[in-house]
Scaffold this motif. Structure first.
Motif, mmCIF file in Angstrom:
data_model
loop_
_atom_site.group_PDB
_atom_site.id
_atom_site.type_symbol
_atom_site.label_atom_id
_atom_site.label_comp_id
_atom_site.label_asym_id
_atom_site.label_seq_id
_atom_site.Cartn_x
_atom_site.Cartn_y
_atom_site.Cartn_z
ATOM 1 N N MET A 135 0.843 -1.183 0.000
ATOM 2 C CA MET A 135 0.000 0.000 0.000
ATOM 3 C C MET A 135 0.887 1.245 0.000
ATOM 4 O O MET A 135 1.803 1.350 0.809
ATOM 5 C CB MET A 135 -0.871 -0.009 1.251
ATOM 6 N N THR A 136 0.657 2.160 -0.909
ATOM 7 C CA THR A 136 1.498 3.358 -0.959
ATOM 8 C C THR A 136 1.038 4.351 0.096
ATOM 9 O O THR A 136 -0.151 4.466 0.353
ATOM 10 C CB THR A 136 1.404 4.034 -2.356
ATOM 11 N N PRO A 137 2.000 5.082 0.711
ATOM 12 C CA PRO A 137 1.595 6.063 1.720
ATOM 13 C C PRO A 137 0.738 7.144 1.071
ATOM 14 O O PRO A 137 0.947 7.504 -0.085
ATOM 15 C CB PRO A 137 2.920 6.641 2.232
ATOM 16 N N ARG A 138 -0.217 7.658 1.836
ATOM 17 C CA ARG A 138 -1.084 8.699 1.307
ATOM 18 C C ARG A 138 -0.274 9.946 0.975
ATOM 19 O O ARG A 138 0.590 10.357 1.736
ATOM 20 C CB ARG A 138 -2.148 9.045 2.350
ATOM 21 N N GLU A 139 -0.570 10.521 -0.160
ATOM 22 C CA GLU A 139 0.160 11.728 -0.575
ATOM 23 C C GLU A 139 -0.149 12.857 0.400
ATOM 24 O O GLU A 139 -1.284 13.048 0.804
ATOM 25 C CB GLU A 139 -0.312 12.121 -1.983
ATOM 26 N N GLN A 140 0.906 13.580 0.789
ATOM 27 C CA GLN A 140 0.726 14.704 1.709
ATOM 28 C C GLN A 140 0.737 16.015 0.930
ATOM 29 O O GLN A 140 1.569 16.227 0.059
ATOM 30 C CB GLN A 140 1.867 14.722 2.741
ATOM 31 N N HIS A 141 -0.213 16.883 1.244
ATOM 32 C CA HIS A 141 -0.261 18.200 0.600
ATOM 33 C C HIS A 141 0.074 19.270 1.633
ATOM 34 O O HIS A 141 -0.439 19.213 2.747
ATOM 35 C CB HIS A 141 -1.653 18.486 0.047
ATOM 36 N N PRO A 142 0.892 20.245 1.258
ATOM 37 C CA PRO A 142 1.190 21.311 2.221
ATOM 38 C C PRO A 142 -0.015 22.241 2.387
ATOM 39 O O PRO A 142 -0.777 22.457 1.455
ATOM 40 C CB PRO A 142 2.369 22.060 1.580
#
Length: 200
Positions: free
Chosen positions: A1-8
């Protein structure tokens, strides 16, 4: 499972450079403080499946001072906002019925305190409440967005909030124009954010 993309989350300085968000003027803000006005507001709101939602309470200034707020409740659709004052028992009753209506989503920011105070003052549990900060977290934004961050991200605009209005006396029977504009636009911006997020 890929880590959830983080948005600034945009910083205060970044937000300060943006053009102002197009707020509602007084021609699209309805002050509601009687039973008749509340019935008219209900008739208009009922056509919208989603309402932007917020409340305001008179500030407390001492450590153990208890608030008897909220003193106003704001609901908005994409066209107008209604600012309900809660002095009149019949008006309070109408607002309580709107908030308890599970068929309409009430979307807003930082609603935990608002909800607790409503339960205490109006003796109803608001139904179908959507905390918009949670939606942003689910979409990969690390910290609470608040209305300013959300408006910056979705509309590339700066949401204006008057500190003076925020800390003013919301229990006053006669609200000023700046109070009405401040209160109405908190709910209106939440309705716009919900719409822009494509939630249904």
């Amino acid at each position: 499972m890929t880590p959830r993309e983080q948005h600034p989350t945009p910083s205060k300085d970044e937000i300060a450079l943006l053009e102002p968000f197009d707020r509602l003027g007084m021609d699209r803000i309805v002050l509601v403080n009687t039973a008749r006005q509340a019935r008219e507001a209900c008739a208009e709101l009922i056509d919208s499946a989603v309402w932007g939602f917020d409340t305001e309470s008179k500030p407390t200034f001492f450590k153990d001072q208890l608030s008897d707020g909220p003193h106003i409740v704001q609901l908005a659709n994409l066209q107008r906002a209604w600012v309900f004052q809660l002095h009149d028992p019949a008006c309070r009753e109408q607002v309580a019925a709107l908030l308890a209506d599970a068929h309409h989503t009430k979307a807003g920011f930082g609603l935990g305190d608002d909800t607790k105070r409503i339960v205490s003052k109006l003796a109803v549990e608001p139904a179908s409440v959507l905390e918009l900060n949670t939606v942003f977290r689910e979409r990969g934004y690390r910290k609470d967005m608040g209305v300013k961050g959300a408006v910056a991200v979705l509309f590339n605009r700066r949401f204006l909030k008057s500190k003076k209005a925020a800390t003013s006396n919301w229990a006053n029977p006669h609200l000023s124009e700046s109070q009405l504009v401040y209160a109405a636009n908190d709910a209106y911006a939440a309705a716009r954010v919900f719409d822009a997020l494509g939630l249904r």
